[in-house]
Scaffold this motif. Structure first.
Motif, PDB file in Angstrom:
ATOM      1  N   THR A 139       0.839  -1.196   0.000  1.00 17.28           N
ATOM      2  CA  THR A 139       0.000   0.000   0.000  1.00 17.28           C
ATOM      3  C   THR A 139       0.873   1.245   0.000  1.00 17.28           C
ATOM      4  O   THR A 139       1.776   1.374   0.831  1.00 17.28           O
ATOM      5  CB  THR A 139      -0.931   0.010   1.226  1.00 17.28           C
ATOM      6  N   ARG A 141       0.868   5.748  -1.162  1.00 15.77           N
ATOM      7  CA  ARG A 141       0.078   6.933  -1.468  1.00 15.77           C
ATOM      8  C   ARG A 141       0.068   7.163  -2.976  1.00 15.77           C
ATOM      9  O   ARG A 141       1.065   6.933  -3.657  1.00 15.77           O
ATOM     10  CB  ARG A 141       0.640   8.155  -0.759  1.00 15.77           C
ATOM     11  N   ARG A 178      -9.832   6.878  -0.599  1.00 14.80           N
ATOM     12  CA  ARG A 178      -8.673   7.523   0.019  1.00 14.80           C
ATOM     13  C   ARG A 178      -7.552   7.607  -1.001  1.00 14.80           C
ATOM     14  O   ARG A 178      -7.587   6.931  -2.025  1.00 14.80           O
ATOM     15  CB  ARG A 178      -8.218   6.724   1.249  1.00 14.80           C
ATOM     16  N   ASP A 179      -6.568   8.451  -0.718  1.00 14.64           N
ATOM     17  CA  ASP A 179      -5.446   8.612  -1.641  1.00 14.64           C
ATOM     18  C   ASP A 179      -4.416   7.509  -1.421  1.00 14.64           C
ATOM     19  O   ASP A 179      -3.233   7.751  -1.218  1.00 14.64           O
ATOM     20  CB  ASP A 179      -4.795   9.989  -1.449  1.00 14.64           C
ATOM     21  N   GLU A 180      -4.867   6.287  -1.456  1.00 13.64           N
ATOM     22  CA  GLU A 180      -3.995   5.134  -1.296  1.00 13.64           C
ATOM     23  C   GLU A 180      -4.292   4.144  -2.412  1.00 13.64           C
ATOM     24  O   GLU A 180      -5.394   4.114  -2.961  1.00 13.64           O
ATOM     25  CB  GLU A 180      -4.199   4.459   0.065  1.00 13.64           C
ATOM     26  N   ARG A 182      -2.979  -0.014  -3.808  1.00 12.45           N
ATOM     27  CA  ARG A 182      -2.265  -1.240  -3.481  1.00 12.45           C
ATOM     28  C   ARG A 182      -1.772  -1.846  -4.784  1.00 12.45           C
ATOM     29  O   ARG A 182      -2.551  -2.041  -5.719  1.00 12.45           O
ATOM     30  CB  ARG A 182      -3.201  -2.205  -2.750  1.00 12.45           C
TER      31      ARG A 182
END
Length: 233
Positions: A139, A141, A178-180, A182
């Motif tokens: 994970t 950003r 969200r600003d994530e 994987r």
């Protein structure tokens, strides 16, 4: 020319001679290709002399079909070997074992279709990707922007940096809340945004299309197996 390989020497005045090897699991196909190449070379001869007629023996249709099936089983996809084992070993088992032979035959016929539909559901819902991401995903950003060229069905583009410093641009299937993001370390272009509700909706819709019918077609096999396990020996 070997049984399953054909070597051709290509002549080019600018680049020199180049050796080309063609391989095929069916030796009859290799022999036919060699005969066609020899015929083309004879037609292109400047002297105008055609090569002598060459005859190649081949098997009759049933034997040729059996030989093709043998080559597919021995040298083709492993699914051919699995299908052969299922046909040769599965049918006698469902007929001779104690449970109802009709139920066993029905389960034997419907189980491959049920497994295929369940596999289709896994692919449609992208469950295999989620399993890979859960097992070895990383994970990080990410920054999102609209795709100006609309190269994918999703208009969102994700930019992120891997742990070893590579700059990656990818098209996730869904826009994360969200600003994530994987990603798979073995293939950084394979990404997954951490969404939940939207993905569950897609998985449910895909289950209604194919997964439900896969379960229905697999039920006779489940009932037959339960009957076999609950019978006293």
């Amino acid at each position: 020319m070997a049984d399953t390989a054909l070597s051709v020497l290509l002549f080019d005045d600018d680049r020199g001679d180049t050796a080309l090897t063609v391989r095929h699991r069916n030796r009859d196909t290799v022999a036919a290709l060699g005969a066609e190449i020899e015929a083309v070379m004879g037609d292109a001869d400047a002297s105008g002399n055609r090569p002598p007629l060459q005859r190649h023996s081949t098997r009759a249709w049933p034997l040729r079909a059996l030989a093709g099936l043998r080559d597919r089983v021995l040298r083709g996809s492993p699914w051919w070997r699995r299908a052969l084992c299922y046909v040769v070993l599965g049918l006698p088992l469902v007929v001779w074992l104690p449970p109802d032979p009709f139920l066993g035959l029905l389960a034997w016929l419907l189980l491959p279709a049920g497994i295929a539909l369940l596999r289709m559901w896994v692919g449609m819902a992208d469950l295999d990707t989620r399993w890979v991401m859960w097992r070895r995903g990383v994970t990080v950003r990410a920054t999102y922007e609209e795709d100006p060229f609309m190269e994918a069905t999703n208009s969102c583009v994700a930019h992120f940096r891997t742990l070893d410093g590579q700059e990656i641009t990818a098209h996730p299937a869904l826009r994360g809340c969200r600003d994530e993001i994987r990603y798979d370390p073995q293939d950084p272009s394979r990404v997954l945004a951490p969404t939940r509700a939207a993905w569950l909706g897609i998985a449910l819709a895909a289950f209604c299309v194919s997964g439900f019918w896969g379960v229905v077609l697999s039920l006779p096999a489940i009932l037959w197996l339960l009957d076999l396990l609950t019978r006293p020996f």
